[in-house]
Design an enzyme around this catalytic site. Structure first.
Site, short mmCIF file in Angstrom:
data_model
loop_
_atom_site.label_atom_id
_atom_site.label_comp_id
_atom_site.label_asym_id
_atom_site.label_seq_id
_atom_site.Cartn_x
_atom_site.Cartn_y
_atom_site.Cartn_z
N GLY A 262 0.90 -0.95 0.10
CA GLY A 262 0.11 -0.08 -0.15
C GLY A 262 0.67 1.35 -0.28
N CYS A 379 2.54 -0.24 12.88
CA CYS A 379 1.28 -0.44 13.09
C CYS A 379 1.24 -0.85 14.75
CB CYS A 379 0.55 -0.97 12.47
SG CYS A 379 1.08 -2.34 12.35
#
Length: 443
Positions: A262, A379
């Site tokens: 991504g 994350c």
């Protein structure tokens, strides 16, 4: 005529694969939903809700079961334990499912799976849960929000009890699917028009023109905007890596741990087909995920390589304008989307991942040219892997932190932006928990 397999049985098999055999929840669920794509949308939604809900509330569900059953959850047979857990979730959290239906269907499944002798136990315990469901109270935040005690303690220590509770609560809240637009392929207006034409309900935010929030759709692969490569599933927090890097056209970018791609695709898009994104990851399987996305979007300024980030690559020393180090981490910021993370992570694994991140940074920092940028991100929500590692990196290598105010100030409100890093907490911006820091190599 009854169906050979019903939604509850499918949910049971998915949960067995995740809870008893260690499968990754997002992969097992998505494979099963592809296999049963022929089911009605409502039936697939039921399966998803039962699987995700049972995983999200497992600690709390086990507390409820243990208070209503003489046989504790740990001692139950694996299939019965999984069946009981998913049935308790339906009783406690699915208002549209009558308690009697949750109990009866569980008994039928126990019999169908050859546990005839335990149908009285299944029925008795579940009916006791249904009777007492308004009376349950939770002894602590760990049980209330179904978070392991060590994790709750860590967040309370790092953020204080009020903020820690907000983090835990946010991880249980439903969120829309976020997609990022590939503007090199289509304009925002074209993408929105295409989605609306297919009956998708969307939300857009002016301060985040590159993102669209999908509220109502059947399945992603059926959307033209997706098959055309115009949109890429990417959380808001993850998309901020691209905004942080802000590449100039014709930059050479290395993304050292890039799957599923991504961030790399975002950078390739931002350079409008110019420059070169060299995206790497450890295994052929991970690289395959990136290549599927490259093929769908058709970008030609991005290439993949199977490469272990711990291995020094002599051919790119001092060459990268930008290096993206979005490194393997405990993933505590994405528990809302992958609830099994909280049951498979330990305080020890957080520590060993923080050490691995430092090892990788020690190697890959050499690829950045003088004056070039390094984006370090994770994350997760753990100071060891985030603020402490950013501090360590600055102390050990010729890099200085760069203010994020101009790059992210229109989206985030955080004092630390000016210092060159930001910790996004779950629940703050309707996105995952995430950490980003930006460094420039000294000339």
């Amino acid at each position: 005529m009854t169906k050979e397999i019903n939604e509850r049985e499918i949910a049971l098999d998915i949960l067995m694969e995740i809870l008893e055999k260690g499968g990754f929840s997002h992969l097992v669920l998505s494979q099963a939903l592809s296999k049963y794509q022929y089911l009605e949308k409502q039936e697939r939604s039921f399966i998803t809700r039962v699987v995700e809900g049972t995983l999200e509330y497992k600690i709390q569900i086990d507390y409820v079961l243990d208070s209503c059953s003489k046989v504790k959850t740990k001692k139950m047979k694996p299939l019965i334990r999984t069946l009981m857990r998913m049935s308790v979730y339906q009783i406690l959290y699915m208002d549209r499912v009558p308690d009697s239906a949750a109990c009866n269907e569980a008994v039928k499944l126990a019999v169908k799976r050859r546990f005839q002798g335990l149908k009285g136990f299944v029925n008795g315990v579940l009916r006791a849960v249904a009777r007492k469901k308004e009376e349950f109270s939770w002894p602590n935040l760990s049980v209330k929000y179904s978070v392991p005690q060590w994790m709750a303690d860590m967040w309370i220590k790092e953020w204080g009890e009020d903020q820690a509770e907000k983090i835990m609560k946010a991880l249980l809240e439903n969120r829309d699917t976020t997609v990022r637009c590939n503007f090199h392929l289509a304009s925002r207006e074209e993408i929105i028009h295409s989605l609306r034409e297919q009956g998708v309900e969307i939300e857009v935010k002016e301060e985040l023109p590159h993102l669209i929030y999908l509220k109502q759709y059947d399945y992603l692969e059926g959307l033209n905007a997706f098959s055309n490569g115009w949109i890429q599933v990417q959380d808001m927090s993850s998309s901020l890596v691209g905004l942080t890097a802000s590449p100039k056209e014709n930059s050479y970018i290395i993304d050292v741990c890039g799957a599923p791609g991504g961030k790399s695709l975002h950078l390739a898009d931002m350079m409008k087909g110019t420059g070169f994104v060299d995206v790497r990851d450890l295994s052929p399987q991970k690289i395959e995920l990136i290549e599927e996305n490259i093929e769908r979007t058709g970008f030609s300024n991005i290439h993949t390589k199977v490469w272990d980030a711990l291995e020094r690559d002599e051919s790119v020393l001092g060459k990268a304008d930008i290096l993206i180090a979005d490194l393997p981490c405990s993933g505590l910021g994405i528990i809302g989307r992958k609830p099994d993370i909280k049951y498979n992570t330990t305080a020890e694994s957080v520590e060993s991942l923080a050490a691995l991140q430092r090892e990788i940074l020690s190697v890959v920092q050499e690829y950045v040219k003088p004056g070039g940028l390094l984006v370090y991100s994770t994350c997760t929500v753990a100071a060891q892997e985030n603020q402490e590692n950013a501090r360590w990196f600055q102390e050990h290598f010729p890099f200085s932190l760069v203010s994020l105010k101009d790059r992210l100030g229109h989206v985030l409100k955080a004092e630390s932006l000016e210092q060159g890093y930001v910790q996004i907490l779950p629940g703050q911006y309707n996105c995952d928990g995430f950490f980003i820091s930006l460094f420039r190599r000294e000339n």
